[in-house]
Design a protein around this motif. Structure first.
Motif, PDB file in Angstrom:
ATOM      1  N   TRP A 212       8.706  17.544   3.440  1.00 49.25           N
ATOM      2  CA  TRP A 212       7.444  18.137   3.971  1.00 49.25           C
ATOM      3  C   TRP A 212       8.420  19.805   4.604  1.00 49.25           C
ATOM      4  N   ASN A 213       7.575  20.633   4.661  1.00 48.76           N
ATOM      5  CA  ASN A 213       8.051  21.607   5.471  1.00 48.76           C
ATOM      6  C   ASN A 213       9.986  22.705   4.878  1.00 48.76           C
ATOM      7  N   GLY A 214       9.978  22.052   3.159  1.00 46.69           N
ATOM      8  CA  GLY A 214      11.146  22.338   3.460  1.00 46.69           C
ATOM      9  C   GLY A 214      12.555  21.538   3.101  1.00 46.69           C
ATOM     10  N   LYS A 215      11.995  19.968   3.908  1.00 50.04           N
ATOM     11  CA  LYS A 215      13.148  19.263   4.001  1.00 50.04           C
ATOM     12  C   LYS A 215      13.044  17.816   3.944  1.00 50.04           C
ATOM     13  N   SER A 216      13.946  16.574   3.212  1.00 54.10           N
ATOM     14  CA  SER A 216      13.500  15.771   2.803  1.00 54.10           C
ATOM     15  C   SER A 216      13.685  14.978   4.516  1.00 54.10           C
ATOM     16  N   TYR A 217      12.348  13.329   4.004  1.00 54.81           N
ATOM     17  CA  TYR A 217      13.083  12.606   4.704  1.00 54.81           C
ATOM     18  C   TYR A 217      12.685  10.808   4.676  1.00 54.81           C
ATOM     19  N   PRO A 218      13.776  10.404   4.734  1.00 59.34           N
ATOM     20  CA  PRO A 218      13.540   9.307   4.653  1.00 59.34           C
ATOM     21  C   PRO A 218      12.232   8.525   5.246  1.00 59.34           C
ATOM     22  N   SER A 219      11.364   8.535   5.919  1.00 65.36           N
ATOM     23  CA  SER A 219      10.204   8.063   5.482  1.00 65.36           C
ATOM     24  C   SER A 219       8.966   8.684   6.744  1.00 65.36           C
ATOM     25  N   LEU A 220       7.904   7.786   6.386  1.00 66.17           N
ATOM     26  CA  LEU A 220       6.124   8.576   6.971  1.00 66.17           C
ATOM     27  C   LEU A 220       6.721   9.069   8.007  1.00 66.17           C
ATOM     28  N   SER A 221       7.624   8.349   8.573  1.00 68.82           N
ATOM     29  CA  SER A 221       7.821   7.759  10.561  1.00 68.82           C
ATOM     30  C   SER A 221       8.249   8.694  10.890  1.00 68.82           C
ATOM     31  N   LYS A 222       9.674   9.294  10.584  1.00 71.73           N
ATOM     32  CA  LYS A 222      10.515  10.757  10.915  1.00 71.73           C
ATOM     33  C   LYS A 222       9.632  12.081  10.609  1.00 71.73           C
TER      34      LYS A 222
ATOM     35  N   LEU B 172       8.403  11.742  -2.813  1.00 74.61           N
ATOM     36  CA  LEU B 172       9.863  11.706  -3.632  1.00 74.61           C
ATOM     37  C   LEU B 172       9.752  10.332  -3.974  1.00 74.61           C
ATOM     38  N   ALA B 173      10.785  10.399  -5.188  1.00 75.15           N
ATOM     39  CA  ALA B 173      11.155   9.087  -5.385  1.00 75.15           C
ATOM     40  C   ALA B 173      12.093   8.367  -4.309  1.00 75.15           C
TER      41      ALA B 173
ATOM     42  N   ARG C 295       1.018  -0.532  -0.143  1.00 73.35           N
ATOM     43  CA  ARG C 295      -0.020   0.161  -0.081  1.00 73.35           C
ATOM     44  C   ARG C 295       0.842   1.321   0.212  1.00 73.35           C
ATOM     45  N   ILE C 296       2.070   1.250   1.129  1.00 76.16           N
ATOM     46  CA  ILE C 296       2.477   2.416   1.031  1.00 76.16           C
ATOM     47  C   ILE C 296       3.571   2.080  -0.452  1.00 76.16           C
ATOM     48  N   ALA C 297       3.874   1.936  -0.974  1.00 73.69           N
ATOM     49  CA  ALA C 297       5.099   1.479  -2.439  1.00 73.69           C
ATOM     50  C   ALA C 297       3.994   1.775  -3.211  1.00 73.69           C
ATOM     51  N   ASN C 298       2.424   2.151  -3.308  1.00 70.95           N
ATOM     52  CA  ASN C 298       1.874   2.076  -4.293  1.00 70.95           C
ATOM     53  C   ASN C 298       1.760   3.863  -4.198  1.00 70.95           C
ATOM     54  N   VAL C 299       2.103   4.509  -2.892  1.00 75.43           N
ATOM     55  CA  VAL C 299       1.951   5.867  -3.368  1.00 75.43           C
ATOM     56  C   VAL C 299       2.936   6.372  -4.300  1.00 75.43           C
ATOM     57  N   ARG C 300       2.870   7.073  -5.297  1.00 73.91           N
ATOM     58  CA  ARG C 300       3.684   7.548  -6.099  1.00 73.91           C
ATOM     59  C   ARG C 300       4.325   8.631  -6.260  1.00 73.91           C
TER      60      ARG C 300
ATOM     61  N   GLY D 231       4.458  12.593  -5.868  1.00 77.09           N
ATOM     62  CA  GLY D 231       4.198  13.050  -6.595  1.00 77.09           C
ATOM     63  C   GLY D 231       2.724  13.535  -5.855  1.00 77.09           C
ATOM     64  N   THR D 232       2.736  12.149  -4.854  1.00 77.86           N
ATOM     65  CA  THR D 232       1.338  12.273  -4.219  1.00 77.86           C
ATOM     66  C   THR D 232       1.509  13.077  -3.542  1.00 77.86           C
ATOM     67  N   SER D 233       0.963  13.967  -3.346  1.00 80.70           N
ATOM     68  CA  SER D 233       0.554  14.240  -1.420  1.00 80.70           C
ATOM     69  C   SER D 233      -0.502  14.468  -0.297  1.00 80.70           C
ATOM     70  N   LEU D 234       0.445  14.412   0.681  1.00 82.95           N
ATOM     71  CA  LEU D 234      -1.006  13.503   2.030  1.00 82.95           C
ATOM     72  C   LEU D 234      -1.536  14.312   2.450  1.00 82.95           C
ATOM     73  N   SER D 235      -1.998  14.906   3.560  1.00 81.38           N
ATOM     74  CA  SER D 235      -2.630  15.836   3.802  1.00 81.38           C
ATOM     75  C   SER D 235      -2.694  15.046   5.399  1.00 81.38           C
ATOM     76  N   ARG D 236      -3.266  16.241   6.226  1.00 82.77           N
ATOM     77  CA  ARG D 236      -2.665  15.312   7.580  1.00 82.77           C
ATOM     78  C   ARG D 236      -3.258  16.720   8.278  1.00 82.77           C
ATOM     79  N   GLU D 237      -4.372  17.146   9.141  1.00 85.78           N
ATOM     80  CA  GLU D 237      -4.199  18.573   9.928  1.00 85.78           C
ATOM     81  C   GLU D 237      -4.170  17.762  11.953  1.00 85.78           C
ATOM     82  N   TRP D 238      -3.862  18.957  12.272  1.00 89.00           N
ATOM     83  CA  TRP D 238      -2.685  18.439  13.237  1.00 89.00           C
ATOM     84  C   TRP D 238      -2.643  19.549  14.137  1.00 89.00           C
ATOM     85  N   ASN D 239      -3.372  19.657  15.198  1.00 91.92           N
ATOM     86  CA  ASN D 239      -3.134  20.936  16.064  1.00 91.92           C
ATOM     87  C   ASN D 239      -4.498  22.043  15.453  1.00 91.92           C
TER      88      ASN D 239
END
Length: 163
Positions: free
Chosen positions: A125-135, A119-120, A95-100, A102-110
């Protein structure tokens, strides 16, 4: 070299270490005899030596130092077979691999909408890149999260369901 202890010794730890060391030196026939003595029945014939040793060593430690609490046992018992756990993990990865990219993920927080770009080779997020969604989730919240769950990519089991 002498052993250095920090803090109080665990109950009977030295004797336990010696017993486990003795188990390590036993051949498979001797491990099977020890199993029979410890469990009151013959071990399963398919168990190789290394598993016989590990199970016996675990049982010695659990008997002397305490076993898992009831809540941990229920959690492990409810997790199903290793095969099922593997299938669940593979499904999540697909399921995560199927997120291509260029896809934008959104979540409301506080009260603020958080947008993450896939990204490939990670996530932005916020001008920085991260290796995982958990980060990314950690950067947003300051606490540890399962990233796919935080962004709604992982279904929560419904209340009352065991699967």
């Amino acid at each position: 070299m002498p052993r250095v202890r920090i803090g109080p010794a665990l109950p009977d730890r030295d004797t336990l270490d010696v017993e486990i060391a003795c188990l390590r030196g036993l051949d498979i026939a001797a491990l099977r005899r020890r199993w029979h003595t410890m469990f009151g029945r013959r071990p399963p014939l398919h168990l190789p030596r290394h598993l016989l040793f590990r199970i016996l060593a675990y049982r010695l430690q659990a008997d002397r130092l305490g076993d898992l609490d009831d809540a941990s046992r229920r959690l492990l018992d409810g997790s199903g077979s290793p095969e099922k756990a593997g299938q669940n993990a593979a499904t999540l990865i697909r399921r995560i691999a199927n997120v291509r990219p260029g896809t934008s993920l959104s979540r409301e927080w506080n009260g603020h909408m958080q947008r993450v770009m896939v990204l490939a080779d990670g996530f932005a997020w916020n001008g920085k890149s991260y290796p995982s969604l958990s980060k990314v989730a950690f950067a947003i919240t300051g606490t540890r999260w399962n990233g796919p769950r935080f962004f709604g990519l992982r279904d929560k089991p419904s209340r009352g369901s065991l699967a």
